[in-house]
Design a protein around this motif. Sequence first.
Motif, PDB file in Angstrom:
ATOM      1  N   PRO A  74      33.366  40.722  45.865  1.00  0.00           N
ATOM      2  CA  PRO A  74      33.120  41.072  44.461  1.00  0.00           C
ATOM      3  C   PRO A  74      33.472  42.535  44.197  1.00  0.00           C
ATOM      4  O   PRO A  74      33.458  43.372  45.098  1.00  0.00           O
ATOM      5  CB  PRO A  74      31.612  40.841  44.283  1.00  0.00           C
ATOM      6  CG  PRO A  74      31.185  40.042  45.459  1.00  0.00           C
ATOM      7  CD  PRO A  74      32.118  40.391  46.572  1.00  0.00           C
ATOM      8  N   GLY A  75      33.745  42.835  42.923  1.00  0.00           N
ATOM      9  CA  GLY A  75      34.094  44.198  42.562  1.00  0.00           C
ATOM     10  C   GLY A  75      33.014  44.932  41.803  1.00  0.00           C
ATOM     11  O   GLY A  75      33.090  46.145  41.655  1.00  0.00           O
ATOM     12  N   HIS A  76      31.984  44.207  41.318  1.00  0.00           N
ATOM     13  CA  HIS A  76      30.958  44.866  40.524  1.00  0.00           C
ATOM     14  C   HIS A  76      29.891  45.474  41.423  1.00  0.00           C
ATOM     15  O   HIS A  76      29.559  44.927  42.484  1.00  0.00           O
ATOM     16  CB  HIS A  76      30.322  43.877  39.543  1.00  0.00           C
ATOM     17  CG  HIS A  76      29.557  44.539  38.446  1.00  0.00           C
ATOM     18  ND1 HIS A  76      28.255  44.930  38.595  1.00  0.00           N
ATOM     19  CD2 HIS A  76      29.907  44.900  37.183  1.00  0.00           C
ATOM     20  CE1 HIS A  76      27.822  45.489  37.469  1.00  0.00           C
ATOM     21  NE2 HIS A  76      28.814  45.484  36.600  1.00  0.00           N
ATOM     22  N   ILE A 130      35.484  37.016  37.111  1.00  0.00           N
ATOM     23  CA  ILE A 130      34.927  37.958  38.077  1.00  0.00           C
ATOM     24  C   ILE A 130      34.535  37.200  39.331  1.00  0.00           C
ATOM     25  O   ILE A 130      34.387  35.974  39.319  1.00  0.00           O
ATOM     26  CB  ILE A 130      33.694  38.703  37.516  1.00  0.00           C
ATOM     27  CG1 ILE A 130      32.583  37.708  37.172  1.00  0.00           C
ATOM     28  CG2 ILE A 130      34.071  39.532  36.309  1.00  0.00           C
ATOM     29  CD1 ILE A 130      31.285  38.356  36.759  1.00  0.00           C
ATOM     30  N   ILE A 176      36.342  46.355  40.001  1.00  0.00           N
ATOM     31  CA  ILE A 176      36.364  45.092  39.268  1.00  0.00           C
ATOM     32  C   ILE A 176      37.624  45.006  38.400  1.00  0.00           C
ATOM     33  O   ILE A 176      38.069  45.996  37.814  1.00  0.00           O
ATOM     34  CB  ILE A 176      35.077  44.956  38.415  1.00  0.00           C
ATOM     35  CG1 ILE A 176      34.968  43.550  37.822  1.00  0.00           C
ATOM     36  CG2 ILE A 176      35.009  46.021  37.335  1.00  0.00           C
ATOM     37  CD1 ILE A 176      33.626  43.274  37.175  1.00  0.00           C
ATOM     38  N   ASP A 177      38.245  43.812  38.392  1.00  0.00           N
ATOM     39  CA  ASP A 177      39.412  43.512  37.561  1.00  0.00           C
ATOM     40  C   ASP A 177      40.675  44.248  38.007  1.00  0.00           C
ATOM     41  O   ASP A 177      41.562  44.514  37.199  1.00  0.00           O
ATOM     42  CB  ASP A 177      39.129  43.828  36.079  1.00  0.00           C
ATOM     43  CG  ASP A 177      40.062  43.063  35.137  1.00  0.00           C
ATOM     44  OD1 ASP A 177      40.470  41.953  35.523  1.00  0.00           O
ATOM     45  OD2 ASP A 177      40.397  43.569  34.057  1.00  0.00           O
TER      46      ASP A 177
END
Length: 693
Positions: free
Chosen positions: A169-171, A141, A102-103
């Motif tokens: 998505p990264g989460h 996000i 994420i990010d």
Amino acid sequence: MGPWLRRLRLAPPFGRATAIRPQGVRRGSARCAVSGSIQPRPDPTSPLRPIPPYPCRQQLRCASTTSYAKDGPEMRRAAEIEKRIAAIPLDRYRNFCIVAHIDHGKSTLSDRLLEHTGTISAGDANKQVLDKLDVERERGITVKAQTCTMIYRHPRTGLDYLLHLVDTPGHVDFRAEVTRSYASCGGAILLVDASQGVQAQTVANFYLAFAQGLALVPVVNKIDLPTADVDRALGQLESVFELDVSGAVMVSAKTGLGIGDVLPAVIAQVPAPAGDVAKPVRMLLVDSWYDTFKGVVLLVRVFDGEVRAGQRLVSLGTGHEYSVGEVGIQYPNQVPQKVLRAGQVGYVFFNPGMKKIQDAKIGDTFTTVGDEDVVDMYPGFEEPKPMVFVAAFPTDQGDYSKLADSIGQLVLNDRSVTLKKDHSEALGAGWRLGFLGSLHCSVFQDRLRQEHGGDIIITEPAVPVRVVWSADGSETIITNPAEFPETDDHRLRRATTYEPYVLATITLPDEYLGRVIEICEHARGAQKSIEFFHATQVILKYDLPMSSLVDDLFGKLKGASKGYATLDYEDAGWRQSHLVKMNLLVNKEAVDAIARVVHASQVDRLGRQWVTKFKEHVDRQMFEVIIQAAVGKRIVARETIKPFRKDVLAKLHASDISRRRKLLEKQKAGRKRLRAVGNVVIDQAAFQKFLTK
């Protein structure tokens, strides 16, 4: 002579009105707003349905001009795209996704690739183009994987390539989106932040892609930052994943530096999809969403054959037959096409439309009617299981019906959310919702507030509990803590309770290792392994109970490591555990909305927190209010809110002690009677403040 006495004559269909009104044209006939010509009003007494009047020439000219201006450029653009795609052979197709922690800049890199290929025009407004939800743009996000088709002309060969991009998505809560994306891709860009290096979700995504056999293209992002350490990032990729970093691409997605080298690397390293347009249709359902006008829209990957409007398709999973209404590609918005060929990824919706989102089973295979016996079903993938359950109640019970409709619409487009009705004596009618994780729950609440204007009270997250009864060997999965049996229940004494565990992977700098291990041990974790890589980084693996994970473990790790620790987890099954139900009592009455199933070792700590926090939000009464945390008949912690007290001795000056004692005893007896008949009224705001983290 007034105008109402003039006689009119209706000219031929495209003629103009004259001063004579013929038979059949009555007073009150409509006048054209454009040309002023008369349109006859139908006779209401006629049994036949009147034929609509001819439009005047100027109406036709205005309508055709407006339609051409509106649809012309879009139709010409769609036809031009279709012509270019038709000229591209299958060996120049590439399907790939972008995966990272994420990010690390996935959405920004997607924006630059869309600009580089001419899919969107370059401009400062291109920020998170593929992120369609307001909450995604607000938080920065990606919640749902988004797709886009690009046509790219190779700078060296001058040939067109058809590229299909998936921004994932990264989460960790949305890992199922990443898994589904891999099914439609032949390769992945493994993106790493040059200033952060390899982190937990980077490790998890690598092993998922490696298990799927995807080709990986290493890309190092944010090389323009002052804190960027490109050599360290490349060294971590090589030492942890054993990747060949000689062909790694260095980019800055924010400034556009090095973007031109990404797609040639993808074309060189990612293989073309396999498929045969001559075979019967074999189409995989990758994702779906609900459209108010079209019904359920399917995102599909075509493995074999061609899909066109008008074809009859059958689902191998449900056996239902459908007629294709339209096919097309995401470019980045929906662009209709005449055909989807083998190797392509696009959208399909049916006519008449698919009405229920439950009929669109993710991982299902579609083929043409009559070819069910010759087409094998794709193995598919496992549906995501909710891991966190909460109860949701409207802040005002008068808004229940409106909120029920709003939640139903959100659930239509988020198939991983489970929904059923619930009721609480303290908070009234509500719903029991299941989510993939704490962030998923928070995003759902934000979407409900932003898109529908709804405000709800969310109870503390709870995890499912498995109870095996010794009497008959049956088992029950309990998702509502209020339904868990009390400690003094004779059935629970001989039953066995289990709670879900996860295998957590934590990456962090080695200087914070001691504090992180202390937090994991305090959360009842069991260390599985510890690995040092590239001098200063550590990968720590722990078996942790899911209940401690939803109890803000990630926030505690971030606080202990100054924000450097990252967390990823995967399901590790059920473990036997000593679980009890803890209630909050207000004047010996249980508040069902705040019941919770906890481990026996956590009872004293949580009980003290509960009563201390709840006392802050309950108003004083005319009688004493006792707040207790209890496990069965055992009181764990207690707080008392003193009543308002009138000074009954104010009027006495020189009276004797017996008179004073008599007045105090009378006041005490009255307060005792009031406590016996009085009910504690707890405001909704008190629950909302107590349940807020």
